[in-house]
Scaffold this active site. Structure first.
Site, mmCIF file in Angstrom:
data_model
loop_
_atom_site.group_PDB
_atom_site.id
_atom_site.type_symbol
_atom_site.label_atom_id
_atom_site.label_comp_id
_atom_site.label_asym_id
_atom_site.label_seq_id
_atom_site.Cartn_x
_atom_site.Cartn_y
_atom_site.Cartn_z
ATOM 1 N N GLU A 63 0.816 -1.212 0.000
ATOM 2 C CA GLU A 63 0.000 0.000 0.000
ATOM 3 C C GLU A 63 0.851 1.264 0.000
ATOM 4 O O GLU A 63 0.515 2.247 -0.664
ATOM 5 C CB GLU A 63 -0.955 0.005 1.203
ATOM 6 C CG GLU A 63 -2.066 -1.031 1.129
ATOM 7 C CD GLU A 63 -3.008 -0.802 -0.042
ATOM 8 O OE1 GLU A 63 -3.017 0.307 -0.609
ATOM 9 O OE2 GLU A 63 -3.741 -1.746 -0.402
ATOM 10 N N TYR A 146 -6.422 5.873 5.145
ATOM 11 C CA TYR A 146 -6.549 4.912 4.045
ATOM 12 C C TYR A 146 -5.696 3.669 4.298
ATOM 13 O O TYR A 146 -6.183 2.539 4.219
ATOM 14 C CB TYR A 146 -6.155 5.538 2.705
ATOM 15 C CG TYR A 146 -5.942 4.462 1.669
ATOM 16 C CD1 TYR A 146 -7.024 3.790 1.125
ATOM 17 C CD2 TYR A 146 -4.658 4.049 1.298
ATOM 18 C CE1 TYR A 146 -6.843 2.750 0.224
ATOM 19 C CE2 TYR A 146 -4.462 3.030 0.402
ATOM 20 C CZ TYR A 146 -5.561 2.380 -0.136
ATOM 21 O OH TYR A 146 -5.381 1.330 -1.005
ATOM 22 N N ASP A 164 -9.320 5.612 -1.002
ATOM 23 C CA ASP A 164 -8.254 6.328 -1.714
ATOM 24 C C ASP A 164 -8.866 7.084 -2.887
ATOM 25 O O ASP A 164 -10.088 7.215 -3.002
ATOM 26 C CB ASP A 164 -7.173 5.348 -2.172
ATOM 27 C CG ASP A 164 -7.651 4.410 -3.275
ATOM 28 O OD1 ASP A 164 -8.882 4.350 -3.531
ATOM 29 O OD2 ASP A 164 -6.806 3.733 -3.896
ATOM 30 N N CYS A 218 -13.812 2.212 -13.553
ATOM 31 C CA CYS A 218 -14.257 3.597 -13.309
ATOM 32 C C CYS A 218 -13.027 4.495 -13.281
ATOM 33 O O CYS A 218 -12.688 5.116 -12.275
ATOM 34 C CB CYS A 218 -15.030 3.672 -11.989
ATOM 35 S SG CYS A 218 -16.022 5.157 -11.796
#
Length: 387
Positions: A63, A146, A164, A218
């Site tokens: 991450e 996050y 995020d 998206c």
């Protein structure tokens, strides 16, 4: 007068009811995305190395690496990092130069420095293990809401949101929200909405499914692939044909332009490096010597002479540019072949740790030992390929 008060009270009640109805519709809409999104994720999730074995440390490293870096670019860095430092304790105990070299090319070096600070805290307080506690994870250096949510949900299955930029984009379009996603208040609002609908039995998959949808369907910077989206029927932006208008965010400030002259000072199979100051941009990293402004060859030779080096020949190199978040470097470059520098009386390693002091290293050392920012890549590659 009493009649007017009653009218006012009735009006307020109607307004409150409308707000409640909007909230209820929003909650219902997000609750409705859970199953179709998970079903889509089950068949469309990319195979990624950190997903194959989502241990807390692996999730954490991935991450941090994925922040502002493409997935494909991260894969080799992740594998190299995990091979060199397979445990939190290994990260805590590694010399800083080692972790910076492993991070070389990813940028934002303070991220890996903060990871090491967090690792040392985990060794001191949790015996080198990541705690299965959202608040404890959030309290670690360099970890925000996050990353804490991602570790908590993906590694431990805890129902905490991981919101995020991908998720903010998805939610903005689903709800047709024109709120500025760069505002912390807007992010917190979406976090609260997601937390209310996270399935407790698949918290990690749900977090990853939202991120995945934003990453491959998206998408930003162009038309989203609505024909492939499992949530198209639930998306208000798609319904009204405004997908490309969202999300809304404050335009970035223009970057400050800085002109630099970068020098590749070579002697046989060696090139000069120096260490940057301990604070500021690219703090504590190694760099090719560089000067402010765009200098001509005579000015460069004056600098070389002032450094106690004897120039044999000089050649201009192609210009290069590097973009940081708030600064843009426009670089001119020169390669200067110099006579072999005199051996320093003190131990060479001492000069390597002195900010601003030149020292020479061989090509293999540059590649294996010293962490040089990607800003200088055009010129380090010249040395690596020509000498």
């Amino acid at each position: 007068m009493k009649k007017d008060l009653n009218v006012d009270c009735n009006t307020k009640k109607e307004e409150q009811q409308k707000k409640s109805d909007v909230t209820a519709v929003g909650d219902s809409q997000l609750a409705a995305i859970v199953q179709p999104l998970l079903s889509w994720y089950d068949t469309h999730a990319r195979v990624l190395p950190w997903r194959e074995h989502p241990a807390p440390y692996r999730v954490w490293v991935s991450e941090i690496m994925l922040q502002q870096t493409r997935v494909e670019a991260v894969k080799p860095y992740f594998e190299r990092f995990m091979t060199a430092l397979p445990t939190i304790r290994d990260l805590a105990e590694a010399p800083e130069d080692v972790i910076l070299k492993l991070w070389e090319g990813l940028g934002y070096y303070n991220r890996v420095r903060n990871m090491q600070k967090a690792a040392r805290k985990l060794v001191a307080e949790y015996d080198g293990q990541m705690p299965a506690d959202f608040d404890a994870i959030l309290a670690l250096p360099g970890i925000g809401s996050y990353t804490a949510g991602a570790i908590a949900s993906i590694a431990f299955g805890l129902p905490y949101p991981a919101v995020d930029g991908n998720v903010l984009r998805v939610l903005s379009r689903i709800e047709k929200s024109y709120d500025d996603i760069l505002k912390q208040s807007v992010k917190r609002h979406f976090e609260q909405e997601i937390k209310a609908v996270i399935p407790t039995d698949r918290a990690g998959d749900f977090s990853q499914s939202l991120i995945e949808l934003g990453a491959i369907v998206c998408v930003p910077n162009g038309a989203p692939k609505c024909g492939e989206c499992p949530l198209a029927a639930l998306c208000q932006a798609h319904r009204d044909g405004v997908e490309t208008e969202l999300p809304k965010k404050t335009p970035p400030k223009s970057r400050r332009i800085e002109d630099k002259t970068v020098l590749v000072l070579v002697s046989d199979n060696q090139a000069a490096l120096r260490k940057r100051p301990a604070k500021g941009l690219l703090a504590g990293l190694y760099e090719l010597p560089n000067l402010e402004g765009h200098l001509n060859s005579e000015q460069v030779l004056d600098y070389v002479k002032a450094e106690g080096l004897s120039a044999i020949r000089i050649q201009e190199l192609p210009a290069a540019k590097h973009i940081f978040s708030h600064i843009e470097w426009h670089m001119a470059g020169y390669v200067v072949k110099v006579e072999e520098p005199e051996q320093q009386e003190n131990d060479a390693s001492d000069s390597h740790d002195s900010p601003g002091k030149l020292f020479f290293v061989e090509k293999q050392q540059m590649e294996e030992t010293y962490s040089i920012p990607a800003a200088f890549a055009a010129y380090t590659e010249y040395f690596k390929h020509r000498y």
